[in-house]
Design an enzyme around this catalytic site. Structure first.
Site, PDB file in Angstrom:
ATOM      1  CG  ASP A  74      -6.332  60.561  28.220  1.00 36.42           C
ATOM      2  OD1 ASP A  74      -5.365  61.050  28.852  1.00 36.42           O
ATOM      3  OD2 ASP A  74      -7.196  59.845  28.760  1.00 36.42           O
ATOM      4  CD  GLU A 132      -5.639  61.654  34.331  1.00 32.16           C
ATOM      5  OE1 GLU A 132      -5.634  61.826  35.560  1.00 32.16           O
ATOM      6  OE2 GLU A 132      -6.500  62.181  33.589  1.00 32.16           O
ATOM      7  CD  GLU A 133      -9.241  63.218  31.901  1.00 32.85           C
ATOM      8  OE1 GLU A 133      -9.895  62.808  32.861  1.00 32.85           O
ATOM      9  OE2 GLU A 133      -8.716  64.341  31.868  1.00 32.85           O
ATOM     10  CD  GLU A 161      -3.689  65.906  35.830  1.00 24.20           C
ATOM     11  OE1 GLU A 161      -4.638  66.718  35.686  1.00 24.20           O
ATOM     12  OE2 GLU A 161      -3.682  64.780  35.317  1.00 24.20           O
ATOM     13  CG  HIS A 335     -13.255  66.412  33.461  1.00 17.69           C
ATOM     14  ND1 HIS A 335     -13.472  65.246  34.147  1.00 17.69           N
ATOM     15  CD2 HIS A 335     -11.938  66.431  33.162  1.00 17.69           C
ATOM     16  CE1 HIS A 335     -12.313  64.608  34.284  1.00 17.69           C
ATOM     17  NE2 HIS A 335     -11.373  65.303  33.680  1.00 17.69           N
TER      18      HIS A 335
END
Lengths: 360, 360
Positions: A74, A132-133, A161, A335
């Site tokens: 995601d 996960e977000e 990651e 992000h």
């Protein structure tokens, strides 16, 4: 619209493009999970399970060691940064767009190698998971560990990651707490009848402003802590003296501290205020002394760094499985609306992982 | 449901009950305005106009002076406090419920006298208007003054806002401003990459906390000022260093100060910060030296007090019409969920107003 599909014979760079162009903002991972499941089921050396929108693909080669390699599928919300574009940053080719860094380039490398390596040196459990977000409660890896712990078993874990293609060991813990002030409502034309809770928050903000975070060494890695207000809210109406103000703080603490110790630290700092912990997760010790971790470090050939952000490596850590972060992309770009991953990091990550998994 | 109706031959106390039991929360004044219009149209000494949900009823007796008597018919939202109940507070009978104080008891007295006094000593313009409890832009009295200034004409005005049955002269001005701090977003795991705008708001709150409001005498009345945060907001997500924090302050200033002076005062106080005035309204000087005001003060027989809250008397003041607040109910109870008005104040207000209007 036709269901999206993935071509795992493409390069990892092209596969990153394919993955980014399939919208999988948290809560909408279904189509991408379907495409991943269909693509890996085409490879008979993989034993595929689907749990919600999490796809698990395992080899069963009878190796005496098993490595778990995982990544979330995601992303945070798209903000005009899809489809992915080819750009140059400082003269270097990059893929630009939502998810390029966090963390579809990492997932692309994993998918590529999962399909390609029919006979790796260790048994591999590949995990691509959802949510996960967003809140802890819906995290696909957490739910998988709870419902199917056997699918998480392994001797070492690698989470893809973003870590600039370096190995980042462990992670800081994280705690969120609400610091609340209370007053008495009144009409603002007669403010002396009330008591202003927002004014009282001055002291809370002063504590934060003057706080000096520590740096703590754990197993040779230096973890930098942080304490910040992440939210503040108060007020009833434009003509009312507010009776409540809430400051939400986020404390990132070194993995040598327990959640209990972190809680006590925050409670002590805001002595005299109403402090409520709203969520907390312990960090993860680096675990770099595990034999497979050492072998992996030697193969990648770089000095491990600490991971500041909390990541799902802590879930493996909690299960007793040493785990590191290893993926392409600069984590400080995660992000960001202009997130972009250096193409060279995708290629380098892929080669390191291929070499290590094929080393026998 | 049948359209509600009003019986203006009832006592003002009973009429208060009738008015409170008709829901007229701002934006839903229609049914009550209809009932008021129908009730006053039944009295041939009144010339009735309807503008939106505002009802104007005028006598045309050829008197050489005209008094405007006005009240708003809307209330703040109901919160389990309707229908109205008879209660005792400190041994005194009260009417309890939404609107009893702000300001249906005042409207009841006005409606009762409008119907009863066919030949008052002065010509009277009665105004019952909508949207007082919400944004300035929809205020019925403001819209009436803009569209039909002739309906507002008069030598003196009385607004029935709650004032404990005393005369309250003038009103403080009010100004709302946003004080904004700016930072740089970053992931809270790497807070040192960003700059926390909420932490910077500490200084804004310190200014407010240490501010000592002044008391200023204007035409013999002492106006107490106030400066307060009424809202604060900041924050993006639980894991992001916030890049903006906004503190909304409300400054209540004595009617001797202009909006311009009030603005300069706030800008000076928050020097170095981004200050934006979001709305402002000048106060109203007491205007108690006007002949009709003096006569009214003599008739009621009590020492006038300052009005701290901004009220629509300032609209009359801006038109050059001296205006005072005069109504039953404790203004500190306005908007409270337990608002209640002493029955004795309804009766006393009614008698004072009747005596004065009939004094010839």
């Amino acid at each position: 619209m036709a269901a999206p599909s993935l071509d795992l014979s493409a390069t990892a760079v092209d596969l990153t493009r394919q993955l980014c162009d399939i919208d999988s903002v948290s809560d909408n991972e279904g189509p991408l999970a379907d495409a991943i499941e269909a693509a890996v089921r085409a490879h008979p050396h993989l034993d595929v399970s689907r749990v919600g929108d999490t796809v698990v693909a395992r080899t069963h080669l009878g190796r005496d060691r098993r490595v778990v390699i995982a990544g979330h599928i995601d992303t945070v919300p798209i903000n005009g940064n899809v489809p992915v574009r080819d750009v140059e940053v400082d003269g270097e080719p990059h893929l630009w767009g939502r998810g390029t860094v966090d963390m579809k380039a990492g997932v692309a490398v994993q998918l590529k190698l999962a399909a390609e390596l029919a006979e790796p040196d260790v048994d591999v459990t590949w995990i691509w998971y959802d949510h996960e977000e967003v809140g802890e409660d819906r995290n696909g890896l957490r739910l998988l560990a709870a419902a199917h712990p056997e699918l998480m078993e392994g001797d070492f874990a690698i989470l893809g990651e973003p870590s600039n293609g370096h190995i980042e060991g462990g992670c800081n813990g994280t705690l969120r707490a609400e610091i609340r002030t209370r007053g008495v409502r009144a009409h603002s034309a007669r403010s002396w009848v009330g008591h202003n809770a927002i004014h009282d928050a001055a002291e809370v903000l002063q504590v934060l402003q003057s706080y000096r975070p520590r740096s703590i060494e754990v197993e040779g890695l230096t973890f930098r802590e942080g304490l910040n207000a992440v939210m503040i809210s108060g007020g009833v109406a434009g003509n009312v003296i507010p009776d409540e103000c809430v400051v939400q703080v986020n404390y990132r603490f070194a993995p040598s501290r327990s959640v209990q110790e972190a809680t006590e630290h925050v409670v002590d700092l805001f002595e005299g205020f109403d402090v409520r912990v709203v969520d907390a997760a312990a960090g993860a010790r680096p675990g770099l002394d595990a034999p497979l971790a050492q072998e992996f470090i030697d193969a990648v050939g770089a000095t491990p760094q600490p991971k500041y952000g909390w990541t799902d490596v802590a879930r493996f850590s909690a299960l007793g499985i040493p785990a590191v972060n290893f993926g392409p992309g600069d984590p400080t770009k995660a992000h960001a609306d202009d997130e972009s991953v250096p193409v060279a990091q995708i290629v380098a990550t892929e080669e390191s992982l291929r070499t290590w998994l094929s080393r026998a």
